[in-house]
Design an enzyme around this catalytic site. Sequence first.
Site, PDB file in Angstrom:
ATOM      1  N   SER A   1       0.940  -1.256  -0.110  1.00  0.00           N
ATOM      2  CA  SER A   1       0.108  -0.128  -0.153  1.00  0.00           C
ATOM      3  C   SER A   1       0.809   1.380   0.134  1.00  0.00           C
ATOM      4  O   SER A   1       0.218   2.446  -0.298  1.00  0.00           O
ATOM      5  CB  SER A   1      -0.919   0.070   1.139  1.00  0.00           C
TER       6      SER A   1
ATOM      7  N   ASP B   1      -3.919   7.664   8.113  1.00  0.00           N
ATOM      8  CA  ASP B   1      -5.051   6.629   8.691  1.00  0.00           C
ATOM      9  C   ASP B   1      -4.684   5.711   9.751  1.00  0.00           C
ATOM     10  O   ASP B   1      -5.448   4.803   9.783  1.00  0.00           O
ATOM     11  CB  ASP B   1      -5.609   5.864   7.218  1.00  0.00           C
TER      12      ASP B   1
ATOM     13  N   HIS C   1      -0.585   4.493   7.186  1.00  0.00           N
ATOM     14  CA  HIS C   1      -0.176   5.168   5.919  1.00  0.00           C
ATOM     15  C   HIS C   1       0.090   6.741   6.211  1.00  0.00           C
ATOM     16  O   HIS C   1      -0.294   7.139   7.196  1.00  0.00           O
ATOM     17  CB  HIS C   1      -1.091   4.872   4.629  1.00  0.00           C
TER      18      HIS C   1
END
Length: 463
Positions: A119, A426, A429
Site C-alpha cells: 500500500s 489513517d 499510511h
Amino acid sequence: MSYRWSLSQVLPYLFMRCSDVGTEQGDLQNPKLKCRQILEKRKKGEASLSQFYKYFLFSLSLLHQFLHLFILLIMESLSSLKSVATLSCYMSFSLILILNPAFASHNCDFPAIFNLGDSNSDTGGLSAAFSPPTPPYGETFFHMPVGRFSDGRLTIDFIAESLGLPYLSAYLDSVGSNFSHGANFATAASTIRLPEKIIPGGGFSPFYLEVQYEQFMQFKSRSQIIKKQGGIFTDLLPMEEYFSRALYTFDIGQNDLGAGFFGNMTVEEVRASVPDIVSKFSVDVKSIYNLGGRSFWIHNTGPIGCLPYILANFPITSAQMDGAGCATPYNEVAQYFNQKLKEAIVQLRKDLPFAAITYVDVYSAKYSLISQPKKYGLEYPLIACCGYGGKYNYSDSVGCGGTISVNGSQVFVGSCEHPSVRVNWDGIHYTEAANKLVFEQIVDGALCDPPVSLKMACHRHAH
C-alpha cells in the site's frame, strides 16, 4: 599490484557487456550488433584496438559502458606495448576520455517505471480487485478517491513526476489505464511471502510478491504480442526496449512483519522469520533481472513501531518507547529486516553483474519526520489524521472514511483539518505531505547505497 590480462580473458567479459546495451535501428544505432562484430574481428586478429576505440568514441549511446570496457582493454594491451612513446599515447588518450565532460556519467532517461510493492506504493491495484477506498481518501490532490491509501500522492507518484513520466496505472485496473510508460503491480496489504490468510477470508492481499512478478512476466510478453498486432491498444503499451531501460522500484516488507505481529507471534519469532522473508525477496529480484530488468531502486521498510495501528494494538511499556514515542521492540525488528535486506542486495550485486541496484533508506527518512516534526513544519506525528478514538486517533472497529454510532448518532470518520502538516494519514499510511518529504530526502541519493541520485540509478558502481 600488477595485472596480467590476456585477450582470451578480456574478450568473454566484453562479449557479456555487449549483451547488456540497448538496441535500435541502423549500424551506429545498433551498438549491440556492431560491438559483437568488432569483437569477433578482434578475436580473429582482423581488427585493431584503434578500430575498437574509434567505434566506441563515435557511438555516444555507449559512453556509460565504454570507460569500463576501455580500462579492461588497456590492461590487456599494456603487456604488448613496445615503447614509452606508445605508452604515453595510450595514457594521454585515457586522460582525454576521463576528463572530457562528454564522457561523464549522464542522467539515465528512464522511459518507464515498473513498480512492485504494497500500500505504500499501490496506485489502484487493490481498489480495482476488491473494495476501493472511500472519501476522504485522495482529497488533497486528486479531490476524490483514486485507489491510493493516502489523502493524495504517494512517494512513487513523486518519483514518476521527477522522471517526467505519468503516474503509474495499476496493472489490475482495466478501466482507463495507460501502460505506455510502465505499470504498477503493487497492491495494498501485499506481502513478500504467501500470507496464511488472504482477502476476503483474511486481511492480506492474494497478490503477494511472487504473484506480482508473474503478472509482470505476463504483461511483458502479452503487451508485445498485442503491440505487434496493432490496433487501438498499441499506444497504451510500452515499447519493447523500455523493459531493459526501465526503472524497477520495490517497496514491500512491512506487511510481512505486521502479519507476524498480528498473527500472535512474539517479537522474537517475527525477527526469526526475517531471513526467509528477505531470501524470497531476492528470488523475485533475480527473476525480474532474468527477464531483462537492469536498474533497481529498492526501498527498505519504515519504522513500523511508530504507526498508530501498532501503538494502539499492543501493550507497550514506557521503558519500551523511544524519545519520539515509538515502540522500540517493533522498530528493532524493522531495522533487522533492513539490515538483512541490505546484506541481500550486496549479494545480489555479485550475482547479477549487469544490474544497478540502489538500496534506499526510507526508514531514516520517515523516522526523521516523526522524531523531528517541527524541523519539517509538521505536528502530531504519532496521531492519525483520519481516524477515530483513543490516544492515537485509531481504532480497529472503524477506519478512515467509515461511520460509527456515537450517542445514537452516525458519525462520519473524516480527515483532520490540516493534513498538510500531519505525518500519519489513517493509522497505517502516510499523508501526501509526508510522502513528499520522504521523496525529497531520497531523490538526491543522500539516503541511498550507493549514494546515487534517482536520475543516475541506472549506473553501476564499484562496491
